[in-house]
Design a protein around this motif. Structure first.
Motif, PDB file in Angstrom:
ATOM      1  N   ALA A 696      52.756  29.471  -0.464  1.00  0.00           N
ATOM      2  CA  ALA A 696      52.688  29.475   0.902  1.00  0.00           C
ATOM      3  C   ALA A 696      51.694  28.752   1.820  1.00  0.00           C
ATOM      4  CB  ALA A 696      52.428  31.030   1.026  1.00  0.00           C
ATOM      5  N   LYS A 697      50.959  28.120   1.133  1.00  0.00           N
ATOM      6  CA  LYS A 697      49.685  27.215   1.548  1.00  0.00           C
ATOM      7  C   LYS A 697      49.910  25.934   1.102  1.00  0.00           C
ATOM      8  CE  LYS A 697      46.413  30.890   2.351  1.00  0.00           C
ATOM      9  NZ  LYS A 697      45.174  31.502   2.301  1.00  0.00           N
ATOM     10  N   ALA A 698      50.922  25.305   1.039  1.00  0.00           N
ATOM     11  CA  ALA A 698      51.328  24.117   0.145  1.00  0.00           C
ATOM     12  C   ALA A 698      50.430  23.010   0.869  1.00  0.00           C
ATOM     13  CB  ALA A 698      52.758  23.533   0.169  1.00  0.00           C
ATOM     14  N   SER A 699      50.137  22.766   2.106  1.00  0.00           N
ATOM     15  CA  SER A 699      49.614  21.776   2.556  1.00  0.00           C
ATOM     16  C   SER A 699      47.921  21.813   2.097  1.00  0.00           C
ATOM     17  CB  SER A 699      49.692  21.524   3.871  1.00  0.00           C
ATOM     18  OG  SER A 699      49.145  22.794   4.637  1.00  0.00           O
ATOM     19  N   GLY A 700      47.636  22.719   1.738  1.00  0.00           N
ATOM     20  CA  GLY A 700      46.026  22.967   1.505  1.00  0.00           C
ATOM     21  C   GLY A 700      45.835  23.170   0.034  1.00  0.00           C
ATOM     22  N   THR A 701      46.783  23.269  -0.909  1.00  0.00           N
ATOM     23  CA  THR A 701      46.422  23.787  -2.270  1.00  0.00           C
ATOM     24  C   THR A 701      47.118  22.922  -3.249  1.00  0.00           C
ATOM     25  OG1 THR A 701      48.137  25.536  -2.315  1.00  0.00           O
ATOM     26  CG2 THR A 701      46.188  26.130  -1.446  1.00  0.00           C
ATOM     27  N   ARG A 702      47.340  21.488  -2.569  1.00  0.00           N
ATOM     28  CA  ARG A 702      47.821  20.554  -3.381  1.00  0.00           C
ATOM     29  C   ARG A 702      47.084  19.431  -3.412  1.00  0.00           C
ATOM     30  NH1 ARG A 702      54.463  19.110  -4.292  1.00  0.00           N
ATOM     31  NH2 ARG A 702      54.248  18.075  -6.275  1.00  0.00           N
ATOM     32  N   ALA A 703      47.559  18.492  -2.485  1.00  0.00           N
ATOM     33  CA  ALA A 703      46.771  17.119  -2.251  1.00  0.00           C
ATOM     34  C   ALA A 703      45.673  17.022  -1.551  1.00  0.00           C
ATOM     35  CB  ALA A 703      47.953  16.172  -1.540  1.00  0.00           C
ATOM     36  N   GLY A 704      44.755  16.430  -1.938  1.00  0.00           N
ATOM     37  CA  GLY A 704      43.170  16.438  -1.368  1.00  0.00           C
ATOM     38  C   GLY A 704      42.083  16.331  -2.176  1.00  0.00           C
ATOM     39  N   LEU A 705      40.872  16.919  -1.770  1.00  0.00           N
ATOM     40  CA  LEU A 705      39.955  16.803  -2.705  1.00  0.00           C
ATOM     41  C   LEU A 705      39.585  18.365  -3.013  1.00  0.00           C
ATOM     42  CD1 LEU A 705      37.117  15.334  -3.528  1.00  0.00           C
ATOM     43  CD2 LEU A 705      36.046  16.148  -1.734  1.00  0.00           C
ATOM     44  N   TRP A 706      39.632  18.588  -4.558  1.00  0.00           N
ATOM     45  CA  TRP A 706      39.104  19.856  -5.079  1.00  0.00           C
ATOM     46  C   TRP A 706      37.929  19.766  -5.643  1.00  0.00           C
ATOM     47  CZ3 TRP A 706      42.894  23.838  -6.826  1.00  0.00           C
ATOM     48  CH2 TRP A 706      44.292  23.761  -6.071  1.00  0.00           C
ATOM     49  N   HIS A 707      37.449  20.898  -6.006  1.00  0.00           N
ATOM     50  CA  HIS A 707      36.139  21.305  -6.560  1.00  0.00           C
ATOM     51  C   HIS A 707      36.392  22.062  -7.826  1.00  0.00           C
ATOM     52  CE1 HIS A 707      34.765  19.348  -2.750  1.00  0.00           C
ATOM     53  NE2 HIS A 707      33.642  19.025  -3.380  1.00  0.00           N
ATOM     54  N   VAL A 708      35.576  21.947  -8.899  1.00  0.00           N
ATOM     55  CA  VAL A 708      35.404  22.649  -9.870  1.00  0.00           C
ATOM     56  C   VAL A 708      34.032  23.124  -9.724  1.00  0.00           C
ATOM     57  CG1 VAL A 708      34.906  23.124 -12.380  1.00  0.00           C
ATOM     58  CG2 VAL A 708      36.557  21.313 -11.735  1.00  0.00           C
ATOM     59  N   LEU A 709      33.865  24.511  -9.696  1.00  0.00           N
ATOM     60  CA  LEU A 709      32.747  25.304  -9.444  1.00  0.00           C
ATOM     61  C   LEU A 709      32.191  26.049 -10.618  1.00  0.00           C
ATOM     62  CD1 LEU A 709      33.529  26.902  -5.996  1.00  0.00           C
ATOM     63  CD2 LEU A 709      32.724  24.832  -6.397  1.00  0.00           C
ATOM     64  N   LEU A 710      30.852  25.790 -10.977  1.00  0.00           N
ATOM     65  CA  LEU A 710      30.348  26.211 -12.195  1.00  0.00           C
ATOM     66  C   LEU A 710      28.806  26.831 -12.053  1.00  0.00           C
ATOM     67  CD1 LEU A 710      30.919  23.284 -14.652  1.00  0.00           C
ATOM     68  CD2 LEU A 710      32.216  25.262 -14.575  1.00  0.00           C
ATOM     69  N   LYS A 711      28.547  27.871 -12.447  1.00  0.00           N
ATOM     70  CA  LYS A 711      27.334  28.850 -12.249  1.00  0.00           C
ATOM     71  C   LYS A 711      27.058  29.483 -13.407  1.00  0.00           C
ATOM     72  CE  LYS A 711      24.757  31.145  -8.839  1.00  0.00           C
ATOM     73  NZ  LYS A 711      23.559  30.098  -8.596  1.00  0.00           N
ATOM     74  N   ILE A 712      25.694  29.787 -13.820  1.00  0.00           N
ATOM     75  CA  ILE A 712      25.502  30.513 -14.893  1.00  0.00           C
ATOM     76  C   ILE A 712      25.670  32.040 -14.477  1.00  0.00           C
ATOM     77  CG2 ILE A 712      23.463  31.642 -16.274  1.00  0.00           C
ATOM     78  CD1 ILE A 712      22.265  28.611 -16.214  1.00  0.00           C
ATOM     79  N   ALA A 713      26.533  32.569 -15.350  1.00  0.00           N
ATOM     80  CA  ALA A 713      26.640  34.104 -14.989  1.00  0.00           C
ATOM     81  C   ALA A 713      25.513  34.837 -14.528  1.00  0.00           C
ATOM     82  CB  ALA A 713      27.551  34.771 -15.772  1.00  0.00           C
ATOM     83  N   GLY A 714      25.670  35.897 -13.530  1.00  0.00           N
ATOM     84  CA  GLY A 714      24.922  36.778 -12.790  1.00  0.00           C
ATOM     85  C   GLY A 714      24.337  36.523 -11.476  1.00  0.00           C
ATOM     86  N   ARG A 715      24.564  35.495 -10.965  1.00  0.00           N
ATOM     87  CA  ARG A 715      24.623  35.246  -9.577  1.00  0.00           C
ATOM     88  C   ARG A 715      26.002  34.566  -8.810  1.00  0.00           C
ATOM     89  NH1 ARG A 715      19.048  34.279  -8.010  1.00  0.00           N
ATOM     90  NH2 ARG A 715      17.761  34.508 -10.019  1.00  0.00           N
ATOM     91  N   LYS A 716      25.809  34.953  -7.526  1.00  0.00           N
ATOM     92  CA  LYS A 716      26.982  34.707  -6.760  1.00  0.00           C
ATOM     93  C   LYS A 716      27.255  33.161  -6.737  1.00  0.00           C
ATOM     94  CE  LYS A 716      29.625  35.308  -2.595  1.00  0.00           C
ATOM     95  NZ  LYS A 716      29.721  35.821  -1.055  1.00  0.00           N
TER      96      LYS A 716
END
Length: 909
Positions: A696-716
């Protein structure tokens, strides 16, 4: 001041549109350029060619023109500059020694009249370009304004607007144009040019005839009723300063031309033959067209794709179809611009993702251009088909074509792979990071198994001096709990891979081939791709050898050498893999900082087997309180995404993806996104999703700059862009080391391969990479390079040149013995302008003794190590007898350890 004041370097055909006998040939040579100024000369010539190419009407005549550049060295720079001239100007008095003896004030009266030895220029043109040449031009290396043309050679300087001078002088030389200005020097008090009283001038762009029915450019007149002449000079003793009463492109009869204030008329108010910087008037343009028409190749517009077939487009994940493109292609031979436009359709549910029109025109050195109009099809369910038509028209010619379109959807192509795994005695050794080689193998193989796609098959073969099938090719099934995965993991982790015996890689390869053949013979399931993955840490020392069995292999074959190249059958494995659409990767000595290298190699080979593309492969160290944001580019060509997190404790890391529109995709998203899978298991966590991630959000969830987000568990997780770096680090630091491997399933394909001239130090190592988008080579839209790590750990970059459309190559010398690891990378843009990135790891190795001379005689030393290994591993004593010896108190494990301690140089055990 002659040809003794320089020499000729050579000739280059810098614009090639066909045989010299059939084209309009321009020959350019330089005067006053020293040897050190030849690069400047080439740049000056290019500036003229670029202007010529973009100037009407040459824009539509370009494919009828060839250009030759003759490189000439002069002793000195510049041109003669007489101290005085008849027009009252003064010069420097310089008389440089130049090949063509160019000089200003060549008539004694006009400073800007730049001339040279025309005979020398003509003779050189004949010698260097023996066929006919229609224009000979000399570009003179001086910033003083000047030029001329006497009907044989056009001359022009490199002053500002020098290329404009060249176009003007070429008008005189080739097309016989008159100057349209009404005085030669325009100095105050000039006399003798008040009123023209001679006969009709022969030049096509000046006349004394104002009768619209008989004048020479009557066919080009803008109006059939306006009075002629268009303007009249009220004072013939001076220039006419009145404004143009008509539009800029109006063709009539304007008073004042051919150096006369009155009585001679020009077609337009302003033209390049009157003042530089103006376009050629329409009359001059038509004269150029008439002269060059005979040199133009015959135009043809050929449809090469009368039908478009979207054959066997695979289903997507979670009900999201796979969108792919196919092009309607025209071969175009033209000197004009031709626009192809979709005027009807496409019917049948097909799309036009890149628009409905495309324009092409002639290009330098390219006899045929290609016009592509792109259609799209999105797969639905296996077995479905679509049919349609589309109508295309050429705007300029009116031709039309009707193209038929068909498409069908099939189930996702399935792959079968057989592991061929070494469990010889040396696999018990330390891999270099404190873990045993067999332990590293078990870890990497388990990650591969858990990353496989549901429906793909896996078989397992082990080998030492013999080979055994541990598991026939079996569907691995759903993630984590699939029956095939569980069974395969059991074989990998169980005692069946405990190290023992010698090394017969050939026996393992034959068993792997037999396993794949057996799977295909069953007929269900059918596997579209078959592959073998061979892992070994030693040199083959027991028959059958790879050289004897390699020709029988039909599967795509990949290999990993676990250890140093000199201890592995590097040459034989290279021959085997490169001959079967694969490659060899060598780990070298694993270190704590590179403890995941084998795991990443397994995942890269998984990508090669399943036709996935590697987008990014970073390493990092995650510390408490930090959020690592790892950016990566996706494009509209990408329809599936796997993001793998390799770490010893994935449950300790919060792991998410951020789409280009900012939406967060987390493990919890599997409850709302049917096209998403999240898997977490020992040493591995990954997201697997089809694109767009949110239909439903094809233009915003396909082409473009993505990010992998990583954090040690326990904090937001911190999703702000301010904490956007990821850091490399040692596993000994305070934090969690990790590797992220990003794969995409894509219509944009990158493939890299390395070859080497030998395995001896000093070998040339060549790297070649290809890029294609929807099967079309990516031409001039990408950059490619290789980041190489030498055996000593130092790094350098190899720039890879685009040698052909979409093909890049580079090379370096392997002068230090050991392993060379190459990270081959590419960045660029798709047809629609979206950015993409790709990479692939390759290895090459050179080592002392790679080329061993054959035995020439003498007594061969008896190999006690091989003899004792043979005895204890069941070649002279069968395995039952070995077991009885163990039961009677003979400790063969001690013997094995002694062998490893004292025969460690005899690799392959």
């Amino acid at each position: 001041m002659s040809t003794s004041d320089g020499y000729v370097l050579g000739t280059h055909k810098i614009v090639d549109h066909g045989p010299t006998s059939q084209r309009f040939n321009i020959v350019i040579m330089g005067d006053g350029y020293q040897a050190s100024e030849q690069e400047k000369y080439a740049t000056d010539v290019k500036a003229f060619i670029d202007l010529l190419r973009s100037t009407a009407p040459y824009t539509d005549l370009w494919c009828g023109i060839n250009v030759f550049r003759i490189d000439v060295v002069s002793t000195d720079s510049g041109a003669d500059d007489p101290g005085t001239c008849g027009d009252g100007s003064t010069g420097s008095g310089a008389t440089p020694r130049t090949y063509f003896d160019s000089t200003f004030c060549s008539d004694g009266d006009t400073r800007r009249l730049l001339s040279c030895n025309d005979d020398t220029a003509i003779n050189l043109a004949i010698a260097q370009v023996p066929a006919a040449h229609e224009a000979v031009m000399v570009i003179v290396n001086t910033n003083e304004y000047g030029g001329s043309s006497d009907g044989r050679v056009a001359k022009f300087s490199t002053a500002p607007n020098s290329a404009e001078i060249a176009l003007h002088e070429m008008g005189h030389l080739v097309f016989g144009f008159a100057d349209e200005y009404d005085c030669r020097t325009c100095v105050a008090g000039e006399t003798g040019h008040d009123h023209y009283s001679g006969p009709e001038p022969p030049e096509p762009n000046v006349t004394i005839n104002t009768d619209r029915n008989t004048m020479k450019w009557r066919a080009s007149l803008t109006s059939t009723t306006d009075a002629l002449p268009t303007t009249t000079n009220a004072d013939c003793t001076t220039q006419d300063t009145q404004a143009n009463p008509q539009s800029a492109t109006y063709v009539g009869a304007y008073d004042g031309a051919d150096y006369f204030h009155c009585g001679c008329y020009r077609p337009s108010f302003n033209c390049r033959m009157r003042a530089l910087g103006n376009p050629f008037c329409l009359v001059c343009q038509q004269a150029i067209r008439d002269a060059l028409h005979q040199f133009l190749p015959a135009e043809s517009l050929t449809l090469t794709t009368p039908s478009i077939a979207f054959d066997n487009v695979p289903e997507g994940l979670g009900g999201v179809g796979v969108t792919t493109y196919r092009a309607i292609v025209f071969e175009v031979v033209t000197c004009a611009t031709r626009t192809f436009r979709i005027t009807a359709g496409p019917t049948g549910g097909f799309g036009t993702p890149l628009g409905t029109s495309i324009s092409v025109s002639a290009n330098d050195n390219v006899p045929i251009e290609y016009a592509r109009l792109w259609l799209s099809y999105t797969s639905t369910t296996a077995g479905s088909t679509s049919h349609g038509t589309v109508t295309v028209q050429c705007d300029e010619t009116g031709q039309t074509w009707v193209v038929n379109i068909i498409a069908n959807t099939v189930a996702r192509p399935k792959s079968a792979v057989t592991f061929v795994l070494d469990h010889s005695g040396s696999m018990s050794e330390d891999a270099g990071d404190g873990a045993t080689k067999v332990g590293k193998l078990r870890e990497a193989a388990s990650i591969f198994i858990n990353a496989m796609l549901d429906g793909d098959g896996l078989g397992i073969v082990r080998f030492d001096d013999t080979a055994q099938l541990l598991m026939p090719v079996t569907n691995v099934g759903p993630p984590v709990l699939g029956g095939g995965r569980i069974a395969a993991t059991g074989h990998i982790s169980g005692p069946e891979l405990d190290p023992a015996g010698n090394t017969s890689i050939g026996a393992g390869v034959v068993a792997g081939k037999n396993a794949l053949d057996a799977a295909q013979a069953l007929g269900a399931p059918h596997y579209d791709v078959t592959a073998m993955l061979v892992l070994t840490d030693g040199e083959e020392n027991t028959a059958p050898f790879l050289s004897a069995v390699g020709s029988s292999i039909t599967a795509n074959t990949f290999a990993i050498g676990l250890g140093q190249p000199e201890n592995i059958s590097t040459a034989a494995l290279t021959t085997l893999t490169q001959g079967h659409s694969g490659y060899l990767l060598i780990t070298g000595q694993l270190t704590p900082d590179q403890s995941a290298r084998l795991n990443k190699y397994f995942l890269q080979i998984l990508a090669g087997i399943t036709n996935a593309q590697i987008v990014l492969d970073p390493h990092g160290l995650l510390t408490p309180g930090a959020t690592h944001r790892i950016p990566f580019q996706m494009a509209e060509t990408d329809y599936g995404l796997d993001v793998f997190l390799l770490t010893q404790s994935p449950w300790l890391i919060e792991f998410a993806l951020e789409a280009p529109n900012g939406d967060l995709i987390s493990p919890a998203s599997v409850t709302v996104l049917t096209n998403l899978h999240y898997v977490q298991t020992a040493g591995l966590a990954y997201f697997r999703l089809s694109l767009p991630a949110e239909p439903a959000k094809a233009s915003g969830t396909r082409a473009g700059l993505w990010h992998v987000l990583l954090k040690i568990a326990g904090r937001k997780l911190d999703v702000s862009s301010h904490n956007a770096v990821y850091a490399s680090g040692s596993s000994n630091a305070q934090g969690l080391p990790y590797d992220v491997v990003i794969h995409t399933y894509s219509n944009l394909v990158f493939e890299a391969r390395a070859t080497q001239s030998s395995f001896d130090p000093g070998a040339t190592i060549s790297v070649v990479a290809t890029l294609s988008e929807y099967d079309v080579p990516i031409d001039d839209r990408a950059h490619c390079w290789a980041e190489v790590t030498r055996p000593d750990g130092s790094m350098f970059t190899v720039t890879m040149s685009e040698t052909d459309p979409g093909r890049f190559s580079g090379q370096f010398i392997g002068d230090v013995a050991g392993l060379y690891a190459m990270r081959v990378r590419a960045t660029g843009s798709t047809f629609t302008g979206n950015l993409f990135q790709r990479e692939q790891t390759l290895t090459a190795a050179v080592y002392l003794g790679a080329t061993r001379p054959p035995e020439t005689g003498g007594t061969q030393q008896f190999d006690w190590c091989a003899f004792l290994r043979c005895m204890i591993n069941g070649q002279l004593i069968d395995r039952a007898a070995v077991e009885r010896l163990r039961q009677s108190g003979v400790n063969l494990d001690v013997l094995a350890k002694c062998l490893e301690a004292h025969c460690s140089s005899k690799r392959g055990s």
